[in-house]
Design a protein around this motif. Structure first.
Motif: not given
Lengths: 458, 129
Positions: B72-81, B98-103, B111-116
């Motif tokens: 059951n995905y969020s409507d926000a993610l469903r909207s990114h067809t 995540a709230k910034q990447a996909d409000p 978020g994962l700040s460590n690049a490696k």
């Protein structure tokens, strides 16, 4: 004010009373006291090991909740996989073999539990445990155990930071704490055994409020790190305690003007976690529900650390230190020493240090040191006027299921072996009950017990 | 400078450029498994069909967003067809809250700040199929 029974205990130690108290405490510490239940696993799709380092509740004083488990509790037990409504019921059976250092070894189905728990709505959830305890001769006493019902408002914002606010209606001060290392949440504490030797927040103390009070606390978590909680409690009437399955001899008394607070800073670093907290409780207690009240003020602090890494090797360390100051509402004269009166003030001090190591979230070992000390009072604390007690717990356990890759996620099992060892009792390391010369005396080690338990939850 | 030395230098430069390229995530999948266990496993399983608070990540790399039928995905993610979870998309998504990447997303992750760690994780996810 001490009860007649406690005064009597202080004057003439009743060995049966003490032995039964100790036995109850050892069982309390060793028997399963799981808070993790398959209901939550079914509700969230998570494995038991996601919330509990050893994949099976807080049995036998731990191991502790993981940071993820703390968040689940803070969110009012409402988190879900979003995949429909789950039946909010679970059960647990515990079979134990207990071998005391002195006395008869027994093997019994020691506990059967029914849990009504989980999510009602996105903002309302809870935990209710109904417990049937073996009380001998194939008979069981059923009681309403721990209750924690919550309303929570999630995903609020304050100053651009996340904020969670909630209300918990519960019957055990400290049980609802997210870090879950306070005595009520650990289901484990310093063994008192005779009279009110432990603090009010210590569920092992005689006349502990655990499950015999009702209260509400308001809590908040700010910026994922700062936790605060304030609330109040009132004791249940004796008749209600009786109806709920409790012997009224353990009545915590009539409490009033009760305030509870808890503040903590906790930091989830994913591979590690640490917390620093303080807790306080103040109340006026009439132990006999009439007459002058005793003023009790508990103030404590606690520290915890977890190394979680990739969950293959987990180490958890926790330390809790609670000091209770007492101002007794009345004093009384010693029956054996004319002119000697009980003190009008006193202090009690509980400390618990616990270290656990868990391998692959399945195999674990836990060591705990437990101490309860108090100021000397020749009238209140018999036979030596010293309530000091010290004990250790050594436990090994195996939890075969409860992980992501387990063949079942709807049931769980735990096998444990625990040795509970006393090194001091009634302030003494020999003849702890103060019997006269010529009578067989009791050493602290005579109270030791070895217990093997198998718990199954489904 | 000999031809072989020049060739070696060129090979090193090409290798360095390749590893640094945003098109390729040259992480350590084995280390990424550990990153997954500490960062993701509480909410996501890599087992096929096993949804937790978050959907199963089995076969996530290359999968169309919000495409599991039993989650059951969020409507926000469903909207990114038009979203497909390529390595770069995952990298972009996980390198910020995540709230910034996909409000509007249900996902709670800072978020994962460590690049490696992020590269290792994506390499690991690429092996789960």
């Amino acid at each position: 004010m001490l009860s007649f029974l406690h005064r009597r205990a202080a004057r003439t130690p009743d060995k049966r009373h003490v032995w039964s108290s100790v036995a109850a405490l050892v069982l309390l510490a060793c028997a399963s006291t799981a808070h993790a239940i398959p209901v939550y696993a079914r509700q969230t799709g998570s494995a038991c090991a996601d919330c509990h380092a050893a994949a099976y509740g807080a049995a036998g004083a731990g191991p502790n909740l993981t940071p993820y488990g703390m968040r689940f509790k803070l969110n009012g037990y409402t988190d879900t996989d979003g995949n429909g409504t789950k039946i909010p019921l679970a059960a647990q059976l515990t079979e134990s073999h207990s071998a005391p250092a002195k006395g008869v070894s027994t093997t019994n189905l020691t506990e059967a539990d029914l849990y009504i728990a989980g999510r009602l709505t996105d903002q309302i959830g809870g935990y209710i445990k109904v417990e049937a305890d073996h009380v001998g001769h194939d008979t069981y006493n059923t009681k309403l155990s721990t209750v924690d019902l919550r309303f929570v408002a999630k995903e609020l914002k304050l100053g651009g930071k996340n904020l969670t606010l909630g209300v918990s209606v519960n019957n055990s001060p400290g049980f609802d704490d997210p870090i879950s290392i306070l005595p009520a949440a650990m289901s484990f504490g310093p063994p008192g055994g005779q009279g009110p030797t432990g603090t009010f927040l210590n569920l092992s103390s005689a006349n502990s409020p655990t499950n015999r009070v009702i209260g509400a606390t308001f809590y908040g978590l700010y910026d994922a790190n700062w936790y605060g909680e304030v609330g109040t409690y009132d004791s249940l009437p004796r008749s209600t305690q009786d109806h709920l399955g409790y012997n009224i001899s353990g009545d915590p008394g009539k409490i009033s003007d009760t305030g509870y607070f808890r503040f903590a800073y906790m930091k989830d670093l994913k591979r590690q976690f640490f917390s620093v907290g303080v807790v306080g409780l103040t109340t006026k207690r009439e132990l006999q529900r009439v007459g002058p009240a005793d003023d009790l003020t508990d103030l404590g602090y606690d520290l915890s650390y977890q190394f979680l890494g990739n969950r293959e090797n987990i180490v958890q360390v926790s330390y809790v230190n609670i000091l209770e100051k007492r101002k007794y509402g009345s004093t009384f004269e010693s029956p054996t020493v004319p002119g000697l009166f009980a003190s009008s003030r006193g202090a009690l001090h509980d400390e618990t240090l616990s270290v656990a190591y868990i391998f692959k979230q399945s195999y674990g070992v836990q060591v705990a040191h437990i101490e309860s000390n108090g100021t000397r009072d020749d009238v209140r604390f018999g036979p030596y006027g010293n309530p000091d007690t010290a004990a250790n717990l050594f436990s090994v356990f195996w939890t075969p299921f409860g992980k992501d890759d387990s063949f079942t996620s709807i049931a769980n099992m735990r096998i444990s072996a625990t040795w509970f060892r006393f090194t001091r009792f009634n302030g003494a390391t020999s003849n702890i009950f103060g019997v006269p010369l010529g009578v067989e005396s009791t050493k602290p080690g005579d109270l030791n017990a070895f217990t093997v338990s198998v718990s199954a939850a489904f | 400078m000999t031809k072989s030395t020049l060739g070696l230098c060129a090979a090193v430069l090409i290798l360095g450029w390749t590893l640094d390229s945003p098109l390729v995530r040259a992480g350590d999948a084995s280390a990424g498994s550990d990153v997954f266990k500490s960062e993701c496993a509480e909410c996501h399983s890599v087992k096929q069909g096993r949804n937790k608070k978050g959907p199963s990540l089995f076969g996530i790399v290359g999968r169309k967003a919000a495409s599991l039928p039993d989650y059951n995905y969020s409507d926000a993610l469903r909207s990114h067809t038009d979203w497909v979870w390529t390595a770069d998309k995952i990298h972009s998504y996980l390198s910020q809250p995540a709230k910034q990447a996909d409000p509007g997303t249900k996902m709670k992750y800072d978020g994962l700040s460590n690049a490696k760690d992020l590269d290792d994780l994506i390499s690991y996810l690429g092996t789960i199929h």
